[in-house]
Design an enzyme around this catalytic site. Structure first.
Site, PDB file in Angstrom:
ATOM      1  N   LYS A 350       0.843  -1.193   0.000  1.00 44.46           N
ATOM      2  CA  LYS A 350       0.000   0.000   0.000  1.00 44.46           C
ATOM      3  C   LYS A 350       0.881   1.247   0.000  1.00 44.46           C
ATOM      4  CE  LYS A 350      -4.447   1.344   1.994  1.00 44.46           C
ATOM      5  NZ  LYS A 350      -5.434   1.063   3.048  1.00 44.46           N
ATOM      6  N   GLU A 426     -18.743  -5.005  11.249  1.00 46.09           N
ATOM      7  CA  GLU A 426     -19.584  -4.170  12.098  1.00 46.09           C
ATOM      8  C   GLU A 426     -20.669  -4.964  12.823  1.00 46.09           C
ATOM      9  OE1 GLU A 426     -17.680  -1.714   8.946  1.00 46.09           O
ATOM     10  OE2 GLU A 426     -18.899  -3.552   8.912  1.00 46.09           O
ATOM     11  N   ARG A 454     -24.610  -1.483   8.508  1.00 45.03           N
ATOM     12  CA  ARG A 454     -24.368  -2.907   8.276  1.00 45.03           C
ATOM     13  C   ARG A 454     -24.691  -3.752   9.506  1.00 45.03           C
ATOM     14  NH1 ARG A 454     -18.724  -3.578   5.215  1.00 45.03           N
ATOM     15  NH2 ARG A 454     -19.941  -4.940   3.900  1.00 45.03           N
TER      16      ARG A 454
END
Length: 673
Positions: A350, A426, A454
């Site tokens: 990344k 979540e 969610r």
């Protein structure tokens, strides 16, 4: 070149999984190593790169963030993926250089997700080089799709990224035929891709389905539900393995995935072997090329991985994610020879190509537009207050892969045994908090409003039904600006108001937020506090539970009921506009959304006009609930109509939805005369 230049030693330079090219210019303070560009008219992959650099190129975000004024020889010629296929494979690394330059310059100006896009440049180029226009590529989460947009006819419009009426920062099926499926939240790509593949098979169509899924997304249960249903369906899952989601990945799933990765010792040995053999006169390079072909054949046909084979999915890899030629080779072999569900395991870094982003990918995950630094950061307020509350050993903080974003980094460092990052999960986070509360603790779950959606079933069933002491800190509530329709925090009020036993608070400023956190610590029942990421001013509002506090001393038969600081700011300004025209209006800070202030409601019955203001959908929202309780006065609710709000600045979104002082004052006058 202004800075001290060095050259990387010959041979591949390996650092933390980062494979750099040979003998490229390297400046410690510049944007990149091989990507900082040439300092003369050197030959690069058979093409000359013209570079002009001045002091003004250093434009940025600390040392090392610079721009290179470089002619985009390849990128400007790509109108769609068919143009990409006209390039020789030897030209692809130079195209990757140009893509990184464009990414850095545009994100510097517009804000957006930088580190994730820098990490998938070679992968995206390889995918579009191998697969055809009719094939479907789905990007899980979607914030890493900028390179995909640049290669699919949107280069000329790329300067409008995340701007009003410009390109979205996420895949959008209304924006381009190449966006096969709209994404914005994690862990959805496998299920969506499986649906597209099944639709293809039912219709006896012929195209490939490719799902690009990060290791962070595999911490979410939806990914496993998709894997469990593949059942032999021919599709490719590109496992983009950078050991990150937004922050560092966590959990047993990540640990299991790490066992799949190539060990660092093996990588160093392989790199050294290639370097040594490659130096043998005449035959060295052919031997290295032959060994690589054998390696690819072994990976394609022999290597097994129980992690994915438990789902009856063929595993190929790991593959170096920043070697575009190698990626093309693997993708071509899979496309032409494999007719079953397959995982291609790609190792990326990344932020690759920008040293600052490589070293701190969480910080460079998402860069904000240039804004007023005087704004009050509400997430930081939450973090500091929880640090103080954490002195009580019953206080626990929970995050869903957003530790830094929701302000919990300090709590995690000070109280590591009472901090839990559960990954992109979540639903699990809410039920986990319910279990902690049942065990005698005081859990605080900090989550963005858009991601709270969610976990709605768990809020209802596991927290509210049992009246458990769980506090949800709903960050990024209201308009979120440039991230657009998939990330707006506009549904939490309408979602939580109907939940029996749920208490819902909305601070106007940092002062109220601090007082609400202290209240939540003592409250003992299900509670949610919604607040935006930042506010522009502090009102010095004193929080009193269940009370809608009047914010001006005016007495009038017109009442403006505001939810949250931005609406309160607009209401107070509207009252000043009206006062200048001899029209008085009372302004109320409705910081307790549930339960209602019953005394205030009774007083409002005598009013002539009541206007409610909220950063949320009007259907099922605060204004609709107030109107249902009032019988006599005219009640007008301002908020978001039945629509999704697209990307723009927060100020533009407020104006678009009528939540400005001028519009409010105009509505008052139009209903009086």
């Amino acid at each position: 070149m202004r800075h001290n230049q060095r050259r990387v030693r010959r041979g591949n330079y390996y650092r933390n999984g980062d494979f750099r090219q040979q003998n490229q210019p390297y400046c410690k303070r510049c944007v990149q190593h091989r990507y900082s560009g040439a300092y003369d008219n050197r030959q690069s992959y058979g093409q000359k790169i013209r570079v002009e650099q001045s002091k003004s190129d250093c434009f940025g975000r600390g040392e090392g963030f610079i721009g290179i004024q470089q002619k985009l020889m390849f990128l400007e010629s790509i109108g769609d993926p068919s143009d990409l296929k006209k390039l020789d494979i030897k030209q692809l690394p130079a195209l990757c250089d140009e893509l990184r330059k464009e990414l850095i310059q545009t994100v510097e100006q517009n804000g957006g997700h930088l580190a994730s896009n820098l990490g998938v440049v070679e992968l995206t180029v390889a995918l579009h080089y191998v697969f055809d226009i009719r094939d479907k590529i789905i990007w899980d989460v979607g914030h890493q799709s900028y390179v995909h947009k640049l290669l699919t006819g949107r280069f000329k419009d790329f300067s409008t990224l995340r701007k009003k009426d410009g390109l979205s920062g996420f895949p959008d099926i209304t924006e381009s035929q190449y966006d096969a499926f709209g994404t914005g939240h994690a862990s959805t790509a496998i299920s969506a891709g499986l649906g597209l593949a099944k639709a293809r098979d039912i219709k006896h169509d012929d195209f490939s389905v490719v799902c690009v899924v990060g290791d962070g997304a595999l911490t979410g249960g939806l990914s496993y539900e998709g894997l469990n249903s593949i059942d032999g369906t021919n599709m490719l899952i590109v496992f983009n393995d950078n050991d990150m989601s937004i922050g560092k990945n966590v959990g047993s799933a990540t640990k299991n995935l790490s066992r799949v990765r190539v060990r660092k010792g093996y990588l160093k040995f392989k790199s050294g072997l290639e370097k040594t053999v490659g130096k043998i006169p005449l035959i060295g390079k052919p031997i290295v090329k032959f060994l690589k072909s054998i390696k690819r054949a072994v990976k394609l046909s022999c290597l097994r991985n129980i992690y994915f084979e438990n789902f009856d999915i063929k595993y190929v890899g790991p593959v170096k994610g920043h070697d575009v030629k190698e990626l093309v080779s693997y993708l071509k072999s899979i496309k032409e020879n494999v007719k079953k569900p397959t995982v291609l395991h790609v190792i990326t870094k990344k932020g690759f190509g920008l040293p600052e982003a490589e070293e701190n990918p969480a910080l460079y995950h998402s860069l904000a537009c240039k804004t007023d630094n005087s704004q009050i950061n509400m997430s930081e307020i939450v973090g500091r207050e929880l640090l103080n509350l954490g002195e009580d050993e019953r206080v626990v903080a929970v995050s869903a892969a957003m530790t830094q974003g929701v302000g919990l980094k300090g709590f995690a460092e000070k109280y590591p045994e009472r901090f839990f990052d559960v990954g992109i999960a979540e639903s699990h986070a809410v039920t986990f908090c319910a279990g902690l509360a049942a065990g005698g603790f005081k859990p605080f779950f900090a989550v963005y409003s858009t991601f709270m959606q969610r976990a709605y079933d768990q809020i209802l069933h596991d927290v509210a039904v049992q009246k458990l002491n769980v506090t949800m800190l709903i960050d990024h509530a209201g308009f979120v600006g440039e991230d657009g329709q998939t990330h707006q925090g506009l549904f939490d009020i309408a979602a939580l108001l109907p939940v029996p036993g749920m208490t819902l608070l909305a601070p106007a400023d940092d002062v109220e937020l601090k007082q609400m956190l202290a209240f939540a610590y003592l409250y003992g029942e299900p509670l949610a506090i919604r607040y935006p990421a930042k506010i522009c001013r502090s009102f010095g509002a004193e929080f009193r539970f269940g009370v809608w506090r009047r914010m001006n001393e005016i007495s009038s038969d017109i009442a403006l009921l505001a939810v949250g600081g931005r609406c309160l700011d607009a209401a107070l300004d509207a009252a000043e506009i009206l006062a200048s025209q001899s029209i008085a209006a009372e302004v109320y800070n409705c910081s307790t959304l549930k339960p209602f202030d019953e005394d205030c409601l009774k007083a409002l019955e005598s009013k002539r006009l009541v206007i409610t203001l909220e950063e949320g959908v009007k259907k099922g929202g605060f204004g609709e609930a107030v109107a249902a309780r009032l019988r006599k006065p005219v009640c007008i609710g301002l908020g978001v109509d039945d629509k999704f709000v697209r990307h723009a600045t927060v100020e533009q979104q407020l104006e678009e939805n009528g939540l400005t002082a001028g519009n409010i004052a105009g509505i008052v006058k139009s209903n009086l005369f």
